[in-house]
Design a protein around this motif. Structure first.
Motif, PDB file in Angstrom:
ATOM      1  N   LEU A   1      24.318  35.150  37.302  1.00 53.21           N
ATOM      2  CA  LEU A   1      24.367  36.606  37.748  1.00 53.21           C
ATOM      3  C   LEU A   1      23.137  36.616  38.725  1.00 53.21           C
ATOM      4  O   LEU A   1      23.296  37.378  39.918  1.00 53.21           O
TER       5      LEU A   1
ATOM      6  N   MET B   1      38.512  45.248  34.343  1.00 55.33           N
ATOM      7  CA  MET B   1      37.383  44.185  34.529  1.00 55.33           C
ATOM      8  C   MET B   1      37.387  43.445  35.849  1.00 55.33           C
ATOM      9  O   MET B   1      36.361  42.955  36.439  1.00 55.33           O
ATOM     10  N   LEU B   2      38.652  42.808  35.985  1.00 50.73           N
ATOM     11  CA  LEU B   2      38.566  42.134  37.377  1.00 50.73           C
ATOM     12  C   LEU B   2      38.285  43.053  38.713  1.00 50.73           C
ATOM     13  O   LEU B   2      37.874  42.423  39.582  1.00 50.73           O
TER      14      LEU B   2
ATOM     15  N   VAL C   1      34.579  43.026  38.822  1.00 56.46           N
ATOM     16  CA  VAL C   1      34.022  41.740  39.011  1.00 56.46           C
ATOM     17  C   VAL C   1      34.337  41.176  40.600  1.00 56.46           C
ATOM     18  O   VAL C   1      33.488  40.750  41.361  1.00 56.46           O
ATOM     19  N   GLY C   2      35.621  41.688  41.091  1.00 51.51           N
ATOM     20  CA  GLY C   2      35.987  41.204  42.382  1.00 51.51           C
ATOM     21  C   GLY C   2      35.004  42.099  43.425  1.00 51.51           C
ATOM     22  O   GLY C   2      35.083  41.404  44.661  1.00 51.51           O
TER      23      GLY C   2
ATOM     24  N   VAL D   1      31.805  39.604  43.420  1.00 46.41           N
ATOM     25  CA  VAL D   1      31.896  37.979  43.287  1.00 46.41           C
ATOM     26  C   VAL D   1      33.128  37.795  44.286  1.00 46.41           C
ATOM     27  O   VAL D   1      34.206  38.469  43.875  1.00 46.41           O
TER      28      VAL D   1
ATOM     29  N   ALA E   1      35.575  34.134  41.629  1.00 44.37           N
ATOM     30  CA  ALA E   1      35.817  34.699  40.390  1.00 44.37           C
ATOM     31  C   ALA E   1      37.120  34.162  39.771  1.00 44.37           C
ATOM     32  O   ALA E   1      37.259  34.180  38.563  1.00 44.37           O
TER      33      ALA E   1
ATOM     34  N   LEU F   1      37.098  32.435  35.878  1.00 42.97           N
ATOM     35  CA  LEU F   1      37.588  33.635  34.842  1.00 42.97           C
ATOM     36  C   LEU F   1      38.995  33.015  34.729  1.00 42.97           C
ATOM     37  O   LEU F   1      39.458  33.228  33.426  1.00 42.97           O
TER      38      LEU F   1
ATOM     39  N   LEU G   1      42.037  40.378  42.424  1.00 41.21           N
ATOM     40  CA  LEU G   1      40.714  39.770  43.062  1.00 41.21           C
ATOM     41  C   LEU G   1      40.753  40.120  44.635  1.00 41.21           C
ATOM     42  O   LEU G   1      39.718  40.096  45.202  1.00 41.21           O
TER      43      LEU G   1
END
Length: 426
Positions: A10, A322-323, A326-327, A330, A335, A339, A365
């Motif tokens: 991270l 969550m995706l 994250v997307g 990242v 990702a 994942l 994503l």
């Protein structure tokens, strides 16, 4: 369980270290820190993944797109899209969306599609009075269709990392891709009613002219259809389909007289460059995956999620949220690679079809790629067109609403994705 390598990963993302190197450094930290295993295993895990036959589909389909660009097939597809929709109000925006759909069966890459259309279509849209922010927004948003229409590279990566049939994923992407294309064209038509969006042509192109343009692009259109039908009827695997696609693209380019011997070197160079970026991430992720498996991180996360809820509908909502987050931070392929091994066991445990989930995950994503702060599609389009990020985001708001609405529909109506893969042939 040590989370220090994950923290290093991270931190690497936050300070701007390239994704592949961030993942590799984090994996190496685990092997150095553990002290319980030879450091050579780190290299072994990175190299071992390259021996995969299904992964060979990635460079083959990348090469297909590169060959078609040199063979002039991309231009022929644009001519076809313009002939079919250029007379509508907002015609070039419709061409933008339709070309992304047609190019999905060629390039399989949203970034490649966004870059190409930013260079080719956006300047022409600007000349005709289209708002530059809108042109950039429709270009980035429509490029998302490219990853869903087979042979999307994201579908190949998901299938490889999640041990899911790539052939079924290709079939599952067709209907969602068409749905996304139609929905986006409806939105463009609605927006064109109140804006300065003149048609590309003053009158409808004659059917004889459309037939001529279709014949020029017809051979190229056979590539995605050939891939899907060949896999569906068992004539070849997705990897073999990649080889057939390259061969067919070369033959078409030679027959049309646009592919030359001088193109061999740039084709190989561009293919190697694009493939190296993807495979470097995969190799690093495989070493990082060894750390996650050793520390039982996927098992722990799966247990935590199933303890949180056993309702598959609620779980899909949680994963989607969550995706999206994250997307935003990242890059989509990274990702996806990181994942997929974690999330596929979770969803299958609750009875969610992994093929259906693959379409949802890849689309999610990729949508994140057009959102701030770090969306790669957003940056690619803005860098080429010169549109400020703030202006791009404001122009993209209607497209964000549409994309998330389609994502929700595909999430909770799995039959849209699973109809073709589950279709029984008599």
């Amino acid at each position: 369980m040590t989370i220090f390598p994950a923290a290093v990963l991270l931190f690497g993302f936050l300070i701007g270290i390239p994704v592949a190197f961030s993942i590799a450094i984090a994996a190496l930290v685990f092997f150095v820190q553990s002290g319980a295993m030879p450091h050579e295993i780190f290299i072994q895990r990175m190299v071992a993944v390259t021996h995969s036959f299904p992964l060979l589909a990635v460079p083959l389909f990348v090469m297909t797109g590169v060959v078609m660009n040199f063979a002039g097939i991309t231009r022929r597809m644009m001519d076809l899209a313009e002939a079919m929709t250029g007379h509508w109000r907002g015609g070039l925006a419709h061409v933008n969306v339709m070309l992304s759909t047609l190019m999905g069966g060629v390039s399989g890459s949203a970034n490649a599609d966004a870059a190409m259309q930013s260079k080719v279509l956006v300047p022409e849209m600007t000349k005709r009075g289209y708002d530059l922010g809108f042109s950039a927004a429709v270009t980035a948003s429509s490029s998302i269709i490219s990853v869903i229409i087979p042979p999307g590279i994201g579908l190949i990566l998901y299938g490889f990392m999640g041990d899911v049939s790539i052939g079924k994923l290709f079939l599952a992407g067709i209907v969602p891709g068409i749905l996304l294309c139609v929905a986006m064209m409806v939105l463009v038509a609605y927006m064109a009613r109140g804006g300065v969006m003149p048609p590309a042509f003053d009158k409808r192109v004659s059917w004889s002219e459309r037939g001529r343009v279709f014949r020029r692009a017809g051979l190229a259109l056979l590539v995605p259809f050939g891939i899907v039908l060949g896999i569906r009827f068992g004539y070849f695997t997705p990897t073999e389909a990649g080889g057939m696609a390259v061969l067919f693209a070369v033959i078409v380019g030679i027959l049309q007289g646009e592919l030359k011997l001088a193109h061999i070197r740039p084709i190989l160079e561009q293919t190697a460059e694009a493939t190296a970026i993807i495979l470097m991430v995969i190799c690093a992720a495989n070493a990082f995956g060894f750390y996650m498996t050793w520390e039982r991180i996927p098992t722990t996360i799966a247990a935590w999620m199933t303890d949180l809820t056993s309702n598959p509908l609620l779980l899909l909502l949680i994963i989607n949220l969550m995706l999206i987050v994250v997307g935003m931070f990242v890059e989509g392929s990274a990702a996806l690679i990181l994942l997929t091994p974690i999330l596929v066991p979770v969803v299958t445990k609750l009875g969610i079809d992994p093929v259906h989930f693959g379409i949802v995950m890849v689309l999610n994503l990729t949508i994140a790629g057009v959102t701030p702060p770090l969306g790669t599609l957003m940056f690619t389009t803005c860098a080429i067109t010169g549109v400020p990020i703030g202006r791009f985001v404001r122009a993209s708001l209607p497209f964000y609403a549409l994309l998330f609405a389609v994502l929700i529909i595909l999430t909770y109506v799995p039959e849209i994705s699973l109809w073709l893969p589950n279709l029984k042939l008599q």
